[in-house]
Design an enzyme around this catalytic site. Structure first.
Site, PDB file in Angstrom:
ATOM      1  N   GLU A   4       0.864  -1.193   0.000  1.00 58.58           N
ATOM      2  CA  GLU A   4       0.000   0.000   0.000  1.00 58.58           C
ATOM      3  C   GLU A   4       0.898   1.240   0.000  1.00 58.58           C
ATOM      4  OE1 GLU A   4      -1.476   0.982   3.941  1.00 58.58           O
ATOM      5  OE2 GLU A   4      -3.410   1.626   3.138  1.00 58.58           O
ATOM      6  N   LYS A  45      -9.505   2.239  -1.655  1.00 61.13           N
ATOM      7  CA  LYS A  45      -9.674   1.678  -0.297  1.00 61.13           C
ATOM      8  C   LYS A  45     -10.998   2.083   0.327  1.00 61.13           C
ATOM      9  CE  LYS A  45      -6.977   1.392   4.036  1.00 61.13           C
ATOM     10  NZ  LYS A  45      -5.669   1.755   4.636  1.00 61.13           N
ATOM     11  N   CYS A  97      -4.738  -2.806   3.186  1.00 62.06           N
ATOM     12  CA  CYS A  97      -4.429  -2.714   4.611  1.00 62.06           C
ATOM     13  C   CYS A  97      -5.596  -2.979   5.546  1.00 62.06           C
ATOM     14  CB  CYS A  97      -3.770  -1.385   4.913  1.00 62.06           C
ATOM     15  SG  CYS A  97      -2.873  -1.480   6.487  1.00 62.06           S
TER      16      CYS A  97
HETATM   17  N1  CDV Z   1      -2.763   1.544   6.732  1.00 56.37           N
HETATM   18  C1  CDV Z   1      -3.679   0.964   7.543  1.00 56.37           C
HETATM   19  O1  CDV Z   1      -4.824   0.765   7.144  1.00 56.37           O
HETATM   20  N2  CDV Z   1      -3.249   0.652   8.784  1.00 56.37           N
HETATM   21  C2  CDV Z   1      -4.131   0.071   9.794  1.00 56.37           C
HETATM   22  C3  CDV Z   1      -3.726   0.456  11.187  1.00 56.37           C
HETATM   23  C4  CDV Z   1      -3.908   1.862  11.463  1.00 56.37           C
HETATM   24  C5  CDV Z   1      -4.548  -0.329  12.210  1.00 56.37           C
HETATM   25  C6  CDV Z   1      -4.166  -1.444   9.698  1.00 56.37           C
HETATM   26  O2  CDV Z   1      -5.266  -1.993   9.725  1.00 56.37           O
HETATM   27  O3  CDV Z   1      -3.112  -2.088   9.660  1.00 56.37           O
END
Ligand code: CDV
Length: 317
Positions: A47, A127, A176
């Site tokens: 990401e 996202k 993510c």
């Molecule tokens: N980049 C992200 O989405 N990070 C989140 C953190 C903040 C919890 C994750 O779910 O890894």
């Protein structure tokens, strides 16, 4: 008969705040070449793979924010990556911050693309689950301002029917925080997705519940493995890892089989490639059996999932 494709999970070590896109692209190309030399049909990057994880800082002006975003893809700094992919005949998945000029104005998304071996963008995802907060919160060790800098994606979770490594398959993308939500995988699974690419930047320190910091690695694999198994799909999870501007980011990039087993994993916190030969036909081991949706799902009993966002008070109903 099988549909084997060779996939590389190209983990990145930290990117410093002042590292140029051009320098990062050189690193990406090096990993791409290694992937090709190991026979990969596609290489997956993390990401926001072109810059440092900038949502950790609060910026006053929109100009300071916009400088982290790409206005075109490929653009002047990323063209070399596309050129090299075409030369090597390798596909790739890449996450980046997208500044999009749409009919109703300018928008900011946390985006990923799927690119085929001819260097054509064949899929785009924006996202959906944006973590963090919208205002500057100086009590935190670092900020996580994704909710401030990005809008929620407007494509949903699309499935892409394309050929990778000479085999037709169904592919999905997520980014993510999406990987922690079962809905992400199920929406993709219901569309027959056989492999999902998920780039991430996960700080080991979670400001609101630091007592869980030691569980970050566990929660990462727990989510990826469960999502893969419960939907009978391959998962390619790719981290930006290591100590990035004082924020320690989780590594553990891995490829997970539809059975939920990790078949390969990075062992460092730097630039590293993990590869696996993935037979898309293996999805049926799960989908024809324990998670045969057609036979065993009971969707008329799941209404609450879409009817509510935060849950209901069962004492009042
Ligand atoms: N980049 C992200 O989405 N990070 C989140 C953190 C903040 C919890 C994750 O779910 O890894």
């Amino acid at each position: 008969m099988s549909r084997r494709i060779i996939i590389g999970a190209a983990q990145l070590g930290p990117i410093s705040r002042n590292e140029s896109r051009r320098a990062v692209v050189v690193r990406l190309i090096e990993l791409m070449r290694e992937a090709r030399s190991r026979g990969c049909d596609l290489v997956a990057f993390p990401e926001l793979a072109l810059t440092t994880f900038f949502p950790r800082w609060y910026f006053e002006s929109q100009d300071e924010v916009d400088c982290w975003f790409e206005r075109e893809m490929p653009g002047p700094e990323t063209q070399a990556l596309f050129d090299e992919a075409r030369r090597l005949a390798i596909g790739f998945y890449l996450g980046y911050a997208e500044l999009a000029v749409e009919s109703d104005g300018v928008h900011h998304y946390n985006t990923s693309i799927l690119v085929n071996k001819h260097a054509e963008i064949i899929g785009k995802y924006r996202k959906i689950h944006l973590p963090g907060h919208t205002e500057n919160e100086p009590w935190r060790r670092f900020q996580h301002l994704e909710k401030r800098y990005f809008e929620r994606g407007n494509f949903g979770f699309p499935a892409f029917h394309t050929s990778i490594g000479g085999h037709q398959g169904v592919f999905g993308m997520a980014l993510c925080n999406d990987r922690r939500w079962p809905e992400t995988y199920r929406v993709l699974g219901l569309q027959g997705v056989e492999m999902t690419f998920i780039g991430y930047n996960t700080p080991v320190h979670y400001s609101q519940a630091p007592e869980h910091d030691h569980l970050q690695a566990f929660h990462n694999h727990l989510s990826l493995q469960a999502g893969g198994y419960q939907n009978g799909m391959w998962i390619v999870g790719v981290a930006k890892a290591g100590d990035e501007e004082g924020s320690e980011l989780l590594g553990q990039s891995c490829i997970i089989a539809p059975t939920g087993e990790i078949v390969t994993m990075c062992s460092t916190l730097g630039d590293e490639l993990a590869t696996a030969s993935c037979d898309l036909d293996r999805c049926s081991e799960i989908r024809d059996n324990v998670f045969n949706f057609e036979q065993h799902r009971e969707p008329d009993t799941y209404g609450l999932i879409c009817e509510t966002k935060g849950g209901v008070d069962t004492l009042k109903t």
